[in-house]
Design a protein around this motif. Structure first.
Motif, PDB file in Angstrom:
ATOM      1  N   GLU A  48     -11.707   7.861   7.445  1.00 29.39           N
ATOM      2  CA  GLU A  48     -13.062   7.403   7.142  1.00 29.39           C
ATOM      3  C   GLU A  48     -13.972   7.559   8.354  1.00 29.39           C
ATOM      4  N   PRO A  57      -1.588   5.413   3.734  1.00 23.00           N
ATOM      5  CA  PRO A  57      -2.222   4.131   4.097  1.00 23.00           C
ATOM      6  C   PRO A  57      -2.530   4.002   5.580  1.00 23.00           C
ATOM      7  N   ARG A  94      -6.597   4.806  -1.603  1.00 22.26           N
ATOM      8  CA  ARG A  94      -7.936   5.390  -1.706  1.00 22.26           C
ATOM      9  C   ARG A  94      -8.834   4.919  -0.572  1.00 22.26           C
ATOM     10  N   GLY A  95      -9.507   5.853   0.042  1.00 20.90           N
ATOM     11  CA  GLY A  95     -10.535   5.547   1.028  1.00 20.90           C
ATOM     12  C   GLY A  95     -11.908   5.826   0.442  1.00 20.90           C
ATOM     13  N   ARG A 153     -14.955   9.488  -2.248  1.00 21.35           N
ATOM     14  CA  ARG A 153     -13.658   8.826  -2.358  1.00 21.35           C
ATOM     15  C   ARG A 153     -12.545   9.846  -2.193  1.00 21.35           C
ATOM     16  N   HIS A 208     -10.052  14.222  -4.622  1.00 19.00           N
ATOM     17  CA  HIS A 208     -11.172  13.431  -4.126  1.00 19.00           C
ATOM     18  C   HIS A 208     -12.348  13.493  -5.096  1.00 19.00           C
ATOM     19  N   TYR A 222      -7.949  10.214  -1.198  1.00 18.26           N
ATOM     20  CA  TYR A 222      -6.641   9.564  -1.138  1.00 18.26           C
ATOM     21  C   TYR A 222      -5.862  10.122   0.050  1.00 18.26           C
ATOM     22  N   ARG A 246      -5.945   6.015   6.531  1.00 17.35           N
ATOM     23  CA  ARG A 246      -7.215   5.816   5.829  1.00 17.35           C
ATOM     24  C   ARG A 246      -8.372   5.490   6.769  1.00 17.35           C
ATOM     25  N   SER A 247      -8.212   4.506   7.624  1.00 10.34           N
ATOM     26  CA  SER A 247      -9.310   4.076   8.494  1.00 10.34           C
ATOM     27  C   SER A 247      -9.748   5.184   9.443  1.00 10.34           C
ATOM     28  N   TYR A 288       0.810  -1.214   0.000  1.00  9.90           N
ATOM     29  CA  TYR A 288       0.000   0.000   0.000  1.00  9.90           C
ATOM     30  C   TYR A 288       0.847   1.268   0.000  1.00  9.90           C
ATOM     31  N   SER A 300       0.060   6.768  -1.535  1.00 10.53           N
ATOM     32  CA  SER A 300      -1.292   7.053  -1.066  1.00 10.53           C
ATOM     33  C   SER A 300      -2.191   5.866  -1.363  1.00 10.53           C
ATOM     34  N   ILE A 303      -5.836  14.585   3.948  1.00  7.11           N
ATOM     35  CA  ILE A 303      -6.329  14.121   2.643  1.00  7.11           C
ATOM     36  C   ILE A 303      -5.490  14.743   1.536  1.00  7.11           C
TER      37      ILE A 303
END
Length: 271
Positions: free
Chosen positions: A243, A236, A178-179, A231, A214, A233, A239-240, A171, A176, A208
């Protein structure tokens, strides 16, 4: 009679010494010169590996393997020059090597995998990778295992043979990942209003990435539901968390602006 036997034995020992003395000194000379040449060869190999920017762990291991292997060959050659029968010695060493290879075939596979990983670098320390059922940050690349720290803070030791022969998702290569966040809203919701709220959330989050940019778009409409997908970027490792933060900020903003979430509607048909 006894003195004659002693004299004969002394003559035989003297003759044997005379016969073997040149071979012995020649063997010692070859040993000294060969040892010096091996040191030069190993030093040259190390210099080449450093210029190739190979991993220090691989450099050290290859240095040891090459040095030990050449010195064993030199000792066997010198023993043959002096007069020892090396055929049986080589056969015994080969049998021992075969037995060790069969007993450690799994470890040898892991070693070969570690050498490939350290040479071709499909990932490095600090990268976030996925292999099999495990995803996490690479903490250490050892000769036989790779140490992975998962997002659950679990330390996983993955055999390098598995990594070198399996599929690896890295990753971190592109910098980067994607989320994606999906929203299910009431069908009467104004799309542009929702997009404006989400744009503000994305533009005010420094984590971001702006490149790639995005995206916010409608992914479905029907059954009293408007589905909007967002969406973005980011790194890694972020990301979580991003979100989750988007969900939280969007929930608050939707409540303030009177935007309703969709309700599950079940339609019953009479027979």
């Amino acid at each position: 009679m006894f003195e004659k036997k002693i004299n004969d034995l002394g003559e035989k020992l003297l003759q044997t010494g005379i016969n073997y003395l040149p071979k012995f000194f020649a063997g010692i000379l070859v040993l000294i010169v060969g040892w010096w040449l091996i040191n030069r060869i190993v030093g040259l190999v190390v210099l080449v590996m450093r210029k190739k920017n190979l991993d220090p762990s691989l450099n050290s291991f290859l240095h040891s393997c090459i040095s030990i292997g050449l010195r064993i060959l030199l000792l066997v050659s010198v023993a043959g020059m002096i007069g020892f029968h090396t055929t049986s010695l080589v056969a015994i060493m080969g049998a021992i090597g075969l037995a060790i290879g069969l007993a450690l075939q799994g470890s040898l596979s892991n070693f070969a995998g570690g050498a490939l990983i350290l040479t071709f670098k499909p990932f490095k320390v600090g990268d976030i990778i996925e292999s099999g059922n495990y995803t996490g940050e690479v903490k250490e690349i050892q000769i036989f295992n790779t140490v992975l720290l998962t997002f659950e803070n679990k330390t996983v030791f993955i055999p390098n043979g598995v990594l070198s022969n399996g599929t690896i998702v890295n990753y971190s290569v592109s910098g980067s990942i994607r989320g994606e966040v999906n929203f299910s809203l009431a069908s009467s919701t104004e799309v542009e209003k929702v997009k404006g709220i989400l744009e503000q959330i994305l533009n005010t989050d420094p984590r971001i990435h702006q490149n790639p940019s995005h995206q916010i778009f409608v992914t479905g409409f029907g059954n009293h539901t408007l589905r909007i997908t967002l969406r973005f970027y980011a790194e890694p490792s972020d990301r979580s968390i991003i979100e989750s933060d988007i969900w939280e900020r969007a929930k608050t903003a939707f409540s303030v602006n009177g935007i309703q979430e969709s309700e599950n509607v079940t339609v019953l048909r009479r027979k």
